[in-house]
Design an enzyme around this catalytic site. Structure first.
Site, PDB file in Angstrom:
ATOM      1  NE  ARG A  26      -4.315  -1.276   0.041  1.00  0.00           N
ATOM      2  CZ  ARG A  26      -5.421  -1.220   0.762  1.00  0.00           C
ATOM      3  NH1 ARG A  26      -5.578  -0.282   1.666  1.00  0.00           N
ATOM      4  NH2 ARG A  26      -6.371  -2.098   0.569  1.00  0.00           N
ATOM      5  NE  ARG A  30      -6.832   5.526   2.630  1.00  0.00           N
ATOM      6  CZ  ARG A  30      -7.701   4.651   3.140  1.00  0.00           C
ATOM      7  NH1 ARG A  30      -8.923   5.028   3.411  1.00  0.00           N
ATOM      8  NH2 ARG A  30      -7.334   3.417   3.381  1.00  0.00           N
ATOM      9  NE  ARG A  39     -10.390   9.222  -2.676  1.00  0.00           N
ATOM     10  CZ  ARG A  39     -10.945   8.443  -1.834  1.00  0.00           C
ATOM     11  NH1 ARG A  39     -10.210   7.660  -1.104  1.00  0.00           N
ATOM     12  NH2 ARG A  39     -12.239   8.426  -1.715  1.00  0.00           N
ATOM     13  CG  ASP A  76      -8.934  -2.736  -4.620  1.00  0.00           C
ATOM     14  OD1 ASP A  76      -8.355  -2.168  -3.679  1.00  0.00           O
ATOM     15  OD2 ASP A  76      -9.760  -3.653  -4.456  1.00  0.00           O
ATOM     16  CE1 TYR A 150     -13.456  -7.042   1.076  1.00  0.00           C
ATOM     17  CE2 TYR A 150     -11.854  -8.688   0.405  1.00  0.00           C
ATOM     18  CZ  TYR A 150     -12.214  -7.624   1.207  1.00  0.00           C
ATOM     19  OH  TYR A 150     -11.336  -7.145   2.141  1.00  0.00           O
TER      20      TYR A 150
END
Ligand code: CP3
Length: 341
Positions: A26, A30, A39, A76, A150
């Site tokens: 990652r 962020r 973003r 992703d 998921y």
């Protein structure tokens, strides 16, 4: 040897390197102000993923700032179910939503939209053009089990209960989902290689929730099938397996899947792993992301413990899971100094 200057690739192939390669799961995300700015400007997470210019830029941001030895494609794991025909949304603060959940509709209700993968390959081509020669380019996919959790629940879940229940209640129906994911994943990874990645990682974030026999059936067997087919097409491209939470099942995973390197999460004792895993298997990991947030002496001790455990084998320094959004940038600098000194 055109790629001999890529430290990370050399280590993945079991070779010796003059310094330890390092990248962070990652690493594009962020915690970086430049990611948050882009973003903000472009809209949601998926808008970034499906915009090859933006996604390539985000892939490169952590390389420019920190000079990591690996760049991981910005995308992703849930792009694959999206291409298989589920709707995909990321709501701020809520995590991913996939509809219809397969627990209600099953696989046959989906109409595949393979064009949803095209921008990803375009991103790979753009990154490949811009990446420094010494940086290893990593593609990835989710492992069938983790992606299926998921798809079945339609969202993340604490203990993957929906998928685990379906796997026991109707192994044929669940097996069909896994088989479809195996096929998709082989093709998806192969196309990433053709577009320019040097190695690939399979993220199995929820492999820790399965009992040993279910782990054999839904983690090891599908992973082995993917690795075998991928290797027949790309024998020279390393595959990193990351079965998060696998714990005592790691040696079986290492022996039976055919992966070239193994990622360890932060709960695994590096000294145990060094003794329990095949001597020549490259290991990636496994700093606690919270030790990176702590910084200072805590971080120093944690890093030293990991490095000393893996002195005798190829080791790629990484976190045990993704870097957290509140990680101070100065602590990443400190980490790189510690690993590279
Ligand atoms: O490592 C990288 O920098 C490459 C890009 C990458 C992302 N997700 C970007 C992302 C990779 C390899 C992933 C893998 C992924 N995605 C996994 C497996 C690894 C893991 O973390 O366990 C899983 C389970 C997902 C699914 C997913 N994506 C969830 C559950 C979420 C929401 C939770 C969260 O952390 O926000 C995402 C969103 C996501 N994927 C973000 C990023 C940078 C955050 C997007 C944002 O809010 O800006």
């Amino acid at each position: 040897m055109p790629d001999s200057n890529k430290l990370l690739l050399t280590a993945l192939n079991g070779g010796k390197t003059e310094r330890k390669p390092v990248w962070l799961m990652r690493q594009a995300g962020r915690y970086l102000p430049e990611y948050r700015a882009l973003r903000e400007a472009k809209g949601g997470f998926l808008d970034l993923v499906y915009d090859p210019d933006a996604a390539a830029e985000i892939t490169l941001q952590p390389i420019r700032r920190f000079g990591f030895d690996g760049a991981i494609l910005f995308s992703d794991i849930l792009i694959v179910p999206h291409a298989m025909g589920q709707d995909l949304r990321f709501e701020a603060g809520e995590g991913p939503r996939l509809s219809p959940p397969l627990i209600d509709s099953g696989l046959t209700a989906l109409n595949a939209v393979p064009s949803r993968l095209e921008p990803i390959f375009e991103t790979v081509e753009k990154v490949k053009q811009a990446l420094p020669a010494e940086t290893t380019f990593l593609g990835f996919a989710g492992s069938p089990w983790t992606v299926a959790t998921y798809m079945v629940a339609g969202q993340g879940s604490r203990d993957q209960s929906e998928a685990r229940r379906l796997a026991y209640r109707d192994p044929a129906a669940f097996g069909a989902i896994i088989a479809a994911l195996v096929e998709q994943t082989i093709d998806y990874l192969s196309r990433q290689v053709k577009a320019g990645v040097d190695a690939v990682q399979l993220f199995d974030s929820w492999s820790g929730s399965l009992s040993p026999d279910q782990f054999e059936r839904w983690v090891i067997a599908p992973t082995a099938a993917i690795v075998a087919a991928f290797k027949s097409r790309h024998p020279e491209v390393p595959v990193i397996g990351f079965p998060k939470g696998a714990g005592g099942k790691l040696p079986a995973y290492a022996r039976e899947t055919g992966i070239d390197a193994i990622g360890l999460d932060e709960t695994v004792d590096p000294h145990w792993a060094a003794a329990a895993l095949p001597r020549d298997l490259p290991i990636q990991g496994n700093l606690d992301p919270l030790a990176l947030i702590a910084g200072g002496e805590m971080l120093e001790k944690a890093v030293a413990r990991i490095i000393s455990a893996f002195e005798e084998r190829p080791h790629i320094f990484n976190l045990g899971h993704g870097i957290l959004p509140d990680t101070p940038l100065s602590h990443v600098e400190q980490l790189l100094k510690l690993v590279r000194r």
